[in-house]
Design a protein around this motif. Structure first.
Motif, short mmCIF file in Angstrom:
data_model
loop_
_atom_site.label_atom_id
_atom_site.label_comp_id
_atom_site.label_asym_id
_atom_site.label_seq_id
_atom_site.Cartn_x
_atom_site.Cartn_y
_atom_site.Cartn_z
N SER A 175 44.71 12.31 -95.43
CA SER A 175 45.38 12.13 -95.85
C SER A 175 45.75 13.24 -97.65
N LEU A 176 46.12 13.94 -97.57
CA LEU A 176 47.00 14.29 -98.94
C LEU A 176 46.99 14.07 -99.77
N ILE A 177 48.04 12.54 -99.86
CA ILE A 177 48.46 11.53 -100.77
C ILE A 177 47.75 10.58 -100.58
N HIS A 178 47.51 9.83 -101.62
CA HIS A 178 46.56 8.27 -101.51
C HIS A 178 47.65 7.99 -102.81
N LEU A 179 47.66 6.07 -102.63
CA LEU A 179 47.35 5.28 -103.41
C LEU A 179 46.89 4.80 -104.67
N GLY A 180 46.35 5.33 -105.79
CA GLY A 180 45.61 5.61 -106.64
C GLY A 180 45.40 3.94 -107.24
N HIS A 181 44.81 3.40 -108.10
CA HIS A 181 44.41 2.25 -108.77
C HIS A 181 44.51 2.74 -110.26
N GLU A 182 44.91 2.83 -111.49
CA GLU A 182 44.44 2.52 -112.70
C GLU A 182 43.27 2.45 -113.07
N ASN A 183 43.23 1.18 -112.66
CA ASN A 183 42.10 0.53 -112.89
C ASN A 183 40.98 -0.14 -111.29
N PRO A 184 40.23 0.57 -110.96
CA PRO A 184 40.60 -0.24 -109.65
C PRO A 184 39.19 -1.67 -109.94
N THR A 185 38.88 -1.95 -111.04
CA THR A 185 38.07 -2.57 -110.71
C THR A 185 39.27 -4.28 -111.43
N ILE A 186 39.60 -3.77 -111.53
CA ILE A 186 40.68 -5.12 -111.94
C ILE A 186 41.29 -5.92 -111.16
N GLN A 187 41.67 -7.64 -111.21
CA GLN A 187 42.16 -8.08 -109.87
C GLN A 187 43.09 -9.35 -110.48
N PRO A 188 44.03 -9.14 -109.57
CA PRO A 188 44.27 -7.89 -108.42
C PRO A 188 44.92 -6.89 -108.87
N LYS A 189 44.07 -6.59 -108.29
CA LYS A 189 43.89 -4.82 -107.86
C LYS A 189 45.33 -3.94 -107.50
N SER B 216 42.06 13.38 -106.22
CA SER B 216 42.02 12.94 -107.33
C SER B 216 41.21 11.38 -107.48
N ASN B 217 42.08 10.70 -106.14
CA ASN B 217 40.85 9.51 -106.07
C ASN B 217 39.72 9.80 -105.12
N LEU B 218 39.58 10.96 -104.67
CA LEU B 218 37.57 10.62 -105.06
C LEU B 218 36.82 11.03 -106.37
N ILE B 219 38.06 12.35 -107.30
CA ILE B 219 37.03 12.11 -108.28
C ILE B 219 37.63 11.25 -109.90
N GLN B 220 38.06 10.13 -109.56
CA GLN B 220 38.12 8.91 -110.07
C GLN B 220 37.24 8.01 -109.27
N GLY B 221 36.88 8.14 -108.44
CA GLY B 221 36.49 6.85 -107.62
C GLY B 221 36.14 5.74 -108.50
N ASN B 222 35.68 5.04 -108.84
CA ASN B 222 35.67 3.09 -109.01
C ASN B 222 35.69 3.05 -110.89
N MET B 223 36.44 4.54 -111.76
CA MET B 223 35.94 4.86 -112.94
C MET B 223 38.07 4.74 -112.92
N THR B 224 37.99 3.56 -113.91
CA THR B 224 39.30 3.69 -114.67
C THR B 224 39.60 4.92 -115.45
N LEU B 225 41.39 5.28 -115.21
CA LEU B 225 41.24 6.49 -115.45
C LEU B 225 41.47 7.06 -116.77
N ARG B 226 41.41 6.09 -117.20
CA ARG B 226 40.66 6.43 -119.10
C ARG B 226 38.93 7.14 -118.87
N GLU B 227 38.34 7.03 -118.21
CA GLU B 227 37.55 6.84 -118.08
C GLU B 227 36.80 8.30 -117.06
N ALA B 228 38.03 8.52 -116.26
CA ALA B 228 37.83 9.67 -115.20
C ALA B 228 38.39 11.13 -115.66
N ARG B 229 38.81 10.77 -116.80
CA ARG B 229 39.32 12.04 -117.91
C ARG B 229 38.44 11.67 -118.79
#
Length: 91
Positions: free
Chosen positions: A31-45, A58-71
């Protein structure tokens, strides 16, 4: 850009024609378009304020970082290229 939706990390406009085409004729595991998380570590996600459409890249670049950390990571990566002389802004 009016009438468009951009990826949260890369700020590229998303092509929903591509998205709908993939939905109509899916390829398993691709899939070229994914659902991503602003912060993949919070619960509930999976809450509305934490999810957004993203490109696969974008999803690959961000990985488990928050959006701010990835930027910040992207900025540091670009700075290293300048420090190493790999990039130069010429007049």
């Amino acid at each position: 850009m009016c009438g468009s939706y951009c990826d949260s990390l890369l700020l590229e406009p998303l092509d929903f024609q591509t998205f709908s085409g993939e939905a109509i004729e899916p390829t398993h595991g691709v899939s070229l378009i994914h659902l991503g998380h602003e912060n993949p570590t919070i619960q509930p996600k999976h809450v509305p304020e934490n999810v957004a459409w993203r490109t696969h890249r974008s999803n690959l670049i961000q990985g488990n970082m928050t959006l701010r950390e990835a930027r910040i990571y992207i900025i540091k990566l670009i700075a290293r290229y300048f420090e190493l002389g790999e990039l130069d802004i010429a007049d």
